[in-house]
Design a protein around this motif. Structure first.
Motif, PDB file in Angstrom:
ATOM      1  N   ASP A   1       0.819  -1.211   0.000  1.00 19.98           N
ATOM      2  CA  ASP A   1       0.000   0.000   0.000  1.00 19.98           C
ATOM      3  C   ASP A   1       0.848   1.254   0.000  1.00 19.98           C
ATOM      4  O   ASP A   1       0.408   2.307  -0.464  1.00 19.98           O
ATOM      5  CB  ASP A   1      -0.933  -0.001   1.220  1.00 19.98           C
ATOM      6  N   PHE A   2       2.051   1.148   0.553  1.00 20.08           N
ATOM      7  CA  PHE A   2       2.960   2.290   0.533  1.00 20.08           C
ATOM      8  C   PHE A   2       3.224   2.693  -0.917  1.00 20.08           C
ATOM      9  O   PHE A   2       3.123   3.867  -1.284  1.00 20.08           O
ATOM     10  CB  PHE A   2       4.258   1.904   1.240  1.00 20.08           C
ATOM     11  N   GLY A   3       3.524   1.686  -1.746  1.00 22.14           N
ATOM     12  CA  GLY A   3       3.736   1.973  -3.162  1.00 22.14           C
ATOM     13  C   GLY A   3       2.478   2.493  -3.825  1.00 22.14           C
ATOM     14  O   GLY A   3       2.513   3.446  -4.607  1.00 22.14           O
ATOM     15  N   PHE A   4       1.351   1.882  -3.457  1.00 25.33           N
ATOM     16  CA  PHE A   4       0.066   2.280  -4.035  1.00 25.33           C
ATOM     17  C   PHE A   4      -0.205   3.765  -3.751  1.00 25.33           C
ATOM     18  O   PHE A   4      -0.574   4.531  -4.647  1.00 25.33           O
ATOM     19  CB  PHE A   4      -1.026   1.394  -3.430  1.00 25.33           C
ATOM     20  N   ALA A   5       0.017   4.157  -2.488  1.00 28.38           N
ATOM     21  CA  ALA A   5      -0.211   5.559  -2.113  1.00 28.38           C
ATOM     22  C   ALA A   5       0.717   6.478  -2.904  1.00 28.38           C
ATOM     23  O   ALA A   5       0.289   7.519  -3.414  1.00 28.38           O
ATOM     24  CB  ALA A   5       0.012   5.734  -0.611  1.00 28.38           C
ATOM     25  N   LEU A   6       1.973   6.081  -3.040  1.00 27.75           N
ATOM     26  CA  LEU A   6       2.909   6.901  -3.807  1.00 27.75           C
ATOM     27  C   LEU A   6       2.427   7.054  -5.248  1.00 27.75           C
ATOM     28  O   LEU A   6       2.509   8.131  -5.834  1.00 27.75           O
ATOM     29  CB  LEU A   6       4.306   6.277  -3.794  1.00 27.75           C
ATOM     30  N   GLY A   7       1.917   5.955  -5.804  1.00 28.30           N
ATOM     31  CA  GLY A   7       1.399   6.007  -7.170  1.00 28.30           C
ATOM     32  C   GLY A   7       0.262   7.000  -7.297  1.00 28.30           C
ATOM     33  O   GLY A   7       0.198   7.780  -8.248  1.00 28.30           O
ATOM     34  N   ILE A   8      -0.639   6.978  -6.285  1.00 30.21           N
ATOM     35  CA  ILE A   8      -1.764   7.918  -6.315  1.00 30.21           C
ATOM     36  C   ILE A   8      -1.244   9.346  -6.212  1.00 30.21           C
ATOM     37  O   ILE A   8      -1.708  10.245  -6.926  1.00 30.21           O
ATOM     38  CB  ILE A   8      -2.759   7.588  -5.179  1.00 30.21           C
ATOM     39  N   PHE A   9      -0.259   9.559  -5.337  1.00 30.52           N
ATOM     40  CA  PHE A   9       0.322  10.909  -5.217  1.00 30.52           C
ATOM     41  C   PHE A   9       0.884  11.367  -6.557  1.00 30.52           C
ATOM     42  O   PHE A   9       0.699  12.507  -6.968  1.00 30.52           O
ATOM     43  CB  PHE A   9       1.456  10.941  -4.174  1.00 30.52           C
ATOM     44  N   LEU A  10       1.570  10.441  -7.211  1.00 30.05           N
ATOM     45  CA  LEU A  10       2.214  10.816  -8.475  1.00 30.05           C
ATOM     46  C   LEU A  10       1.160  11.182  -9.524  1.00 30.05           C
ATOM     47  O   LEU A  10       1.342  12.132 -10.293  1.00 30.05           O
ATOM     48  CB  LEU A  10       3.104   9.668  -8.957  1.00 30.05           C
ATOM     49  N   ILE A  11       0.066  10.437  -9.528  1.00 33.07           N
ATOM     50  CA  ILE A  11      -1.017  10.773 -10.463  1.00 33.07           C
ATOM     51  C   ILE A  11      -1.569  12.154 -10.129  1.00 33.07           C
ATOM     52  O   ILE A  11      -1.787  12.997 -11.009  1.00 33.07           O
ATOM     53  CB  ILE A  11      -2.146   9.723 -10.400  1.00 33.07           C
ATOM     54  N   TRP A  12      -1.758  12.419  -8.843  1.00 32.00           N
ATOM     55  CA  TRP A  12      -2.292  13.714  -8.408  1.00 32.00           C
ATOM     56  C   TRP A  12      -1.351  14.842  -8.830  1.00 32.00           C
ATOM     57  O   TRP A  12      -1.774  15.875  -9.337  1.00 32.00           O
ATOM     58  CB  TRP A  12      -2.500  13.676  -6.896  1.00 32.00           C
ATOM     59  N   VAL A  13      -0.053  14.631  -8.606  1.00 28.12           N
ATOM     60  CA  VAL A  13       0.919  15.677  -8.933  1.00 28.12           C
ATOM     61  C   VAL A  13       0.937  15.924 -10.444  1.00 28.12           C
ATOM     62  O   VAL A  13       1.026  17.060 -10.902  1.00 28.12           O
ATOM     63  CB  VAL A  13       2.314  15.267  -8.418  1.00 28.12           C
ATOM     64  N   THR A  14       0.831  14.838 -11.204  1.00 27.88           N
ATOM     65  CA  THR A  14       0.954  14.988 -12.650  1.00 27.88           C
ATOM     66  C   THR A  14      -0.338  15.485 -13.291  1.00 27.88           C
ATOM     67  O   THR A  14      -0.309  16.359 -14.149  1.00 27.88           O
ATOM     68  CB  THR A  14       1.346  13.634 -13.283  1.00 27.88           C
ATOM     69  N   CYS A  15      -1.456  14.917 -12.865  1.00 25.21           N
ATOM     70  CA  CYS A  15      -2.709  15.232 -13.551  1.00 25.21           C
ATOM     71  C   CYS A  15      -3.542  16.264 -12.806  1.00 25.21           C
ATOM     72  O   CYS A  15      -4.455  16.860 -13.378  1.00 25.21           O
ATOM     73  CB  CYS A  15      -3.569  13.975 -13.709  1.00 25.21           C
ATOM     74  N   GLY A  16      -3.308  16.434 -11.510  1.00 23.61           N
ATOM     75  CA  GLY A  16      -4.102  17.382 -10.738  1.00 23.61           C
ATOM     76  C   GLY A  16      -5.519  16.917 -10.483  1.00 23.61           C
ATOM     77  O   GLY A  16      -6.374  17.700 -10.097  1.00 23.61           O
ATOM     78  N   THR A  17      -5.782  15.655 -10.691  1.00 25.70           N
ATOM     79  CA  THR A  17      -7.107  15.115 -10.410  1.00 25.70           C
ATOM     80  C   THR A  17      -6.962  13.637 -10.076  1.00 25.70           C
ATOM     81  O   THR A  17      -5.968  13.009 -10.447  1.00 25.70           O
ATOM     82  CB  THR A  17      -8.049  15.280 -11.613  1.00 25.70           C
ATOM     83  N   LEU A  18      -7.946  13.123  -9.356  1.00 25.39           N
ATOM     84  CA  LEU A  18      -7.886  11.703  -9.022  1.00 25.39           C
ATOM     85  C   LEU A  18      -9.123  10.970  -9.529  1.00 25.39           C
ATOM     86  O   LEU A  18      -9.289   9.791  -9.275  1.00 25.39           O
ATOM     87  CB  LEU A  18      -7.764  11.522  -7.498  1.00 25.39           C
TER      88      LEU A  18
END
Lengths: 660, 520
Positions: free
Chosen positions: A184-201
């Protein structure tokens, strides 16, 4: 489609489960007592009916994707968190599977868990799980996905540790929780990266070809690859893939219905669902597909090979689950819509036969007084006829016996893998076939050892005879446990054939979820069928060979197993010791972690505590120096201080303004 | 405008003005009835409490109705403004008054023979505070402050047999009178120089006087006038160094009264401060296209320093306290400091959007602050009723004697600290966000450091209540259903921002309240 009430009010499915969880938690012990299973049962049954209707609506719709806004959670500048649901073929199918299998398992559990300490607690937690799991497959937002991802993890933790007074159950619960944290640590990082890149979840934007996908690709190939790898990390943890699969066998410490529901049919497939959901991203990410394929392949083989020699009935099934999940990831590793569809197809059929296998093992455990060692059982088919026949159906389906459900879905996976170009996939196909043979053999071994031959242990035999004759606790196989077994058995036998033959596979149905034209895909599917016949024949032969060998070895007393173990001693030891992966994890992960923890503790005691004590000394020092002389209670002094303050402020401001 | 003209304006508009003034009139009527009851029935709490409860609820409903109607105008010829901001504070203060009456029901606060007096003072102070938030005329503003202050002095000394209460009341009167005098002096300077006491007009004239053809000219008399008024308000907010009355008064007064003063009095003072500062600064900033001028800059810096010193002083001083009311007094000083921070940021930043959000977070904070601070004082009052002490050393092991109160206290104190997911965290977080967005980084650092400091003394109380050995001679006791309901309500309120929609809903309300404030 979105004007249909079954889609519009789809949130009722999770909501009713949540309600059941709350009702059972409040009223369970005090008022409901032995009826504590009813709220959960009603909620699950309601969910099954409602989602079946929603599934029909989705199947008939021209435009089968609908976003259903339910609740706004909060909005902080750009971040909008909403409990918004996505109803499309993929989520509708998963929802139906979860609620349908869930309701059968709850019915079984009402019998299985009767007279257990914490009966109400069990059903409250199961209802909470159903709420979390149905929400997980429905939500249309990565943050919410993460929330429910963790909630199902929490329910899993609670239910593995259901018998919390047993040290091994508590340890297993902890292990599952900790190992999942890694993923889940990796999963959360992945979500953060999507947020940083796309600005939406929101899925709506992230998965849109002209928005999130474009932004991720534009940010550089490394970004998309990293995002997909990090998301896959989460799937590896949740779906028990190598090397994080070690928690799942231990999770069998939980009650057997829990193993059936959470650790076989539903929760562990969340990783598969997530990767399938994000297949448009995975398809574009260079190199990720191969990683997924290899991990799936390795997991499938290792787990099947380990299952060959295990003696614990539930652990054999657990390794089998891991192995089957590996198959699903093999298909996902192809990185095409066809691959994702094959994986979901297998998720669907697997839910039926694996849940059934676990429920069967639960029935056996009741009869034998909780015995789990397959070598101490034997000949149970004459005592538990319904369990025996339904277990056989499920075992054959798992083994890939021709025309049963597992046969169709496993074949779909193998055909997809085989068909994809590249040496890696060819190798994966070969491994898949070998694993299919191993699968047929180990499930055959378990089946023959438990149900055939003569009882091998006198004490167990007496226990079973007593169990069957004793009327005090009711008949050995009452209707409430027989019915779910039979329904699941029918499903295990027919589901695959119905989907494959009557509907022409899941491709035309699920393609709608990916915005792919069903027509454009029809040709690809046709090709798949062209190749599939050869593969079908091959896998049928392999399955039959495995089953036949299992009969020769274990169908009657035979010297072969022992002799082979001696002949192939190294291989035998690898399998029995589960590739020493637990020990390896101990050396590579646990011990270093403990060392780091010890170091942190020293650091904490010396540095952090020192700092805290220093900070805490400030107020005391302040009180001594400033507070006591100033707060002397004298009115003139107070007045003087106020006037001085006023004078200082006035002077400063006036000078500042004049100066500026 | 001469007196006859003013009279004419008021007369022509009296009907609709009175209608917009209905909630206040309801309070006035309640006060009158209470005084009448006092004449005929000298004993008994029930009648006066019921009257106070009904009166404040009726006023609350009327205020709610007006809020729904969305009235937005000046009334009584420019004495008061009835706008979103007024509606917000009316609702806030009236709801708080209802909760206060409920609390006195739990703690049997006024003696039977004084009941009517107590509620008259309570409602009178509330009325004054509502006027503080709505007055837009310097004279009315002064009257409102006095209207709020005089009953407060009485309330502070309400424990008649207590010497400490008498002393507290006296100190409050002396300093209050001094502060009023200073404020009045500032007002006369402003009114004398600019020839009007109507705040919006005053603000326009100030803007004109600042922008001359020789560039920016700021007259010392203007600075002196504004600052002297601010000092008067700072006294009410209990900003350092005008805070000396606060610990002594809170210590001397009953815990219920201290709770009332800490929330309502401070809320009204902050309402007044925001309205006063923003109304004056806005035209000036507008005249310069929101470029910073030395006046607004100096004002912002003064407020920022005041806020930083207040928060730090309050938190450091609270640490050394052993009396719960005194500890909470310093805690309220610290919270006043937090709430001053965004007001400083509002005028220190450029641009209207920041303006709005900065004050918006203060209102947001106030609502949350009501639930956590009132809760803490209520627990202190109930524990005092049971064990007869407000000293921390007697709180040992309270968890074994009354788990509900201990858990409630833990929630309130942790919320005051700003621990997620409690409401106090969200409120504080929003203040810090504003500081970050407006570039007040040093103030942000002070705020964060203060949050850490505050944890020490809040948790110290919890440690005593939960971990320490029980004090032997005090028995366990059960809270009655009303008290349970009261605490459950406050605890739920402290978790309420977790419920979907509540955060956004509250934010919408506060944003709406501030939006009307800025429209001239």
């Amino acid at each position: 489609m979105s004007d249909s009430i079954f889609v519009q009010y789809i949130w009722l499915v999770p909501a009713v489960s949540l309600l059941a969880a709350v009702i059972t938690a409040i009223a369970g012990n005090r008022w409901l007592k032995q009826q504590a299973w009813l709220p959960c049962m009603l909620a699950a049954a309601f969910g099954a009916v409602w989602s079946a209707l929603a599934l029909v609506v989705v199947a008939q719709a021209d435009e089968p994707v609908a976003f259903v806004p339910v609740l706004e959670w909060l909005t902080v500048s750009d971040l909008r968190v909403a409990y918004e649901l996505l109803v499309d073929p993929l989520s509708a199918l998963m929802l139906f599977m979860v609620t349908f299998v869930g309701s059968l398992i709850v019915a079984f559990a009402s019998w299985y868990m009767a007279h257990e300490e914490g009966y109400a607690r069990f059903f409250s937690e199961v209802a909470l799980f159903l709420f979390s799991m149905t929400s997980l497959v429905l939500v249309a937002n990565l943050l919410m996905l993460y929330v429910f991802w963790e909630l199902v993890g929490l329910c899993s933790y609670l239910l593995i540790g259901f018998y919390y007074t047993r040290p091994c159950a508590a340890a297993a619960a902890k292990k599952a929780f900790v190992v999942n944290r890694i993923g889940d640590f990796g999963f959360a990082l992945g979500i953060f990266l999507i947020w940083v890149t796309c600005g939406t979840l929101s899925y709506r934007q992230v998965l849109a070809v002209d928005q999130g996908l474009q932004q991720l690709t534009a940010a550089g190939p490394a970004v998309l690859t990293t995002v997909c790898l990090l998301l896959f990390c989460g799937a590896v943890g949740k779906s028990a893939q190598f090397p994080l699969h070690v928690w799942l066998p231990d999770a069998m410490e939980g009650p057997t219905p829990v193993s059936a529901l959470i650790h076989a049919a539903t929760m562990v497939t969340a990783g598969v669902y997530m990767v399938a959901r994000f297949t448009p991203l995975f398809a574009q990410a260079a190199g990720v597909g191969t990683v997924v394929l290899v991990i799936g392949c390795v997991t499938a083989f290792i787990a099947a090979f380990t299952a060959l020699t295990q003696t614990d009935f539930k652990r054999i099934l657990a390794y089998s689950t891991i192995s089957q999940l590996g198959y699903m990831f093999m298909a996902l590793g192809i990185g095409t819509v066809a691959g994702a569809v094959a994986a979901i197809f297998h998720v669907f059929t697997h839910a039926f036969f694996k849940a059934l296998l676990f429920l069967g093992s639960g029935s056996v455990m009741h009869a034998t007084g909780g015995e789990l060692n397959v070598w101490r059982m034997g000949g149970l088919r004459k005592y538990l006829p319904v369990t025996h026949w339904t277990f056989l159906c499920a075992a054959l389906a798992l083994a890939g016996f021709p025309l049963l459900s597992g046969f169709w879905s496993k074949d779909a996976i193998l055909a997809t893998v085989w068909q994809a170009s590249g040496a890696a996939t060819q190798l994966a196909g070969a491994v898949g076939l070998i694993t299919a043979a191993l699968t047929a053999f180990y499930i055959g071994r378990a089946y023959f050892l438990v149900f055939w031959g003569e009882p091998r242990d006198r004490a167990i035999e007496e226990q079973v005879e007593h169990y069957v004759r004793d009327e005090a606790h009711g008949p050995p196989e009452p209707l409430i446990m027989k019915a779910p077994l039979i329904v699941l058995a029918v499903g295990s036998v027919l589901v695959g054939a119905v989907i494959a033959l009557a509907f022409g596979g899941l491709v035309p149905f699920l393609a709608g979820a990916y915005g792919v034209e069903p027509l454009a895909h029809a040709t690809a599917e046709h090709d798949a069928h062209g190749h599939a016949w050869g593969m079908m024949l091959l896998s049928a032969v392999v399955a039959l060979a495995g089953l036949g060998l299992a009969y020769v070895f274990y169908g009657q007393p035979s010297p072969w197993p022992d002799r082979l173990a001696e002949q192939l001693a190294p291989l035998y030891r690898i399998s029995v010791n589960k590739f020493w992966l637990d020990e390896l994890g101990l050396i590579l992960v646990v011990r270093p972690m403990l060392a780091i923890a010890a170091a942190c503790r020293v650091l904490d005691n010396v540095l952090v505590d020192g700092l805290v004590h220093a900070v805490a000394a400030v107020p005391a020092w302040f009180a001594r120096l400033a507070l006591r002389p100033m707060h002397n209670g004298l009115v003139p002094f107070y007045a003087l201080a106020m006037l001085l303050g006023l004078a200082v402020i006035l002077t400063l401001v006036l000078f500042q303004i004049q100066g500026g | 405008m001469n007196l006859t003209e003013v009279f004419e304006v008021v007369r022509s508009d009296i009907g609709s003005s009175l209608r917009a003034f209905l909630p206040e009139l309801a309070l006035v009527a309640t006060i009158l009835v209470l005084l009448l009851v006092r004449l005929f029935q000298r004993q008994g709490t029930y009648v006066s409490r019921a009257l106070a409860l009904i009166g404040s609820i009726v006023a609350l409903l009327l205020a709610l109705e007006q809020y729904g109607a969305g009235l937005h105008r000046e009334i009584f010829g420019g004495m008061l403004a009835v706008d979103g901001y007024t509606h917000f504070f009316r609702l806030f203060l009236l709801a708080f008054a209802v909760l206060m009456v409920w609390l006195t029901m739990l703690t049997n606060m006024p003696e039977p023979e004084d009941a009517a007096d107590f509620f008259v003072l309570l409602l009178g102070a509330t009325l004054g505070m509502i006027l503080m938030s709505s007055s837009i005329h310097l004279l009315m503003l002064f009257m409102a402050v006095e209207m709020a202050s005089l009953p407060s002095y009485g309330l502070a000394g309400f424990l008649k047999e207590s010497r400490r209460a008498g002393e507290a009341s006296l100190k409050y009167v002396v300093f209050g009178a001094g502060a009023s005098g200073i404020m009045l002096y500032g007002m006369s300077l402003l009114a004398g120089r600019f020839g009007t006491a109507h705040l919006p007009t005053l603000a326009e004239r100030i803007a004109q006087s600042v922008a001359t053809e020789h560039g920016v000219v700021i007259e010392p008399i203007l600075v002196a006038g504004v600052l002297l008024v601010l000092v008067g308000i700072a006294f009410k907010v209990s900003a350092v160094p005008f805070h000396f009355w606060c610990p002594d008064v809170f210590h001397g007064a009953a815990a219920e009264v201290a709770g009332f003063l800490s929330v309502a009095s401070k809320g009204a003072a902050l309402a007044l401060l925001s309205r006063f500062v923003l109304t004056l600064a806005y035209p000036v900033l507008q005249a310069f296209g929101f470029a910073q001028v030395s006046l607004t800059q100096a004002l912002a810096l003064t407020l920022a320093v005041l806020a930083a010193v207040t928060a730090t002083y309050g938190n450091l001083a609270a640490y050394a306290q052993t009396n719960l009311k005194r500890l909470l007094a310093y805690s309220t000083i610290a919270h006043a400091g937090y709430m001053l921070m965004p007001i400083a940021a509002a005028i220190g930043s450029s641009g209207r959007p920041n303006f709005a959000t900065a004050v918006d977070v203060v209102l947001f904070y106030l609502v949350v602050y009501l639930f956590m601070n009132l809760g803490a004082f209520a627990v202190v009052a109930l524990i005092r009723n049971a064990i007869g002490s407000e000293d921390l050393s007697h709180y040992g092991g309270l968890i074994h004697r009354n788990p509900l109160l201990t858990v409630a206290m833990a929630v309130f104190l942790l919320s005051l600290t700003g621990i997620p997911p409690l409401a106090g965290f969200v409120a504080k977080f929003r203040i810090f966000v504003v500081l970050y967005q407006t570039g007040f980084y040093w103030l942000l650092a002070v705020g964060l450091a203060n949050t850490v400091f505050s944890l020490f003394y809040y948790v110290k109380v919890l440690r005593v209540m939960i971990i320490d050995e029980p004090v032997p001679e005090t028995p366990a006791w059960q809270s009655n259903a009303l008290a349970v309901a009261f605490h459950v309500l406050l605890i739920v309120a402290n978790f309420a921002l977790l419920i979907p929609g509540v955060w956004n809903g509250l934010q919408d309300i506060t944003t709406g309240a501030v939006a009307t404030l800025l429209l001239p």
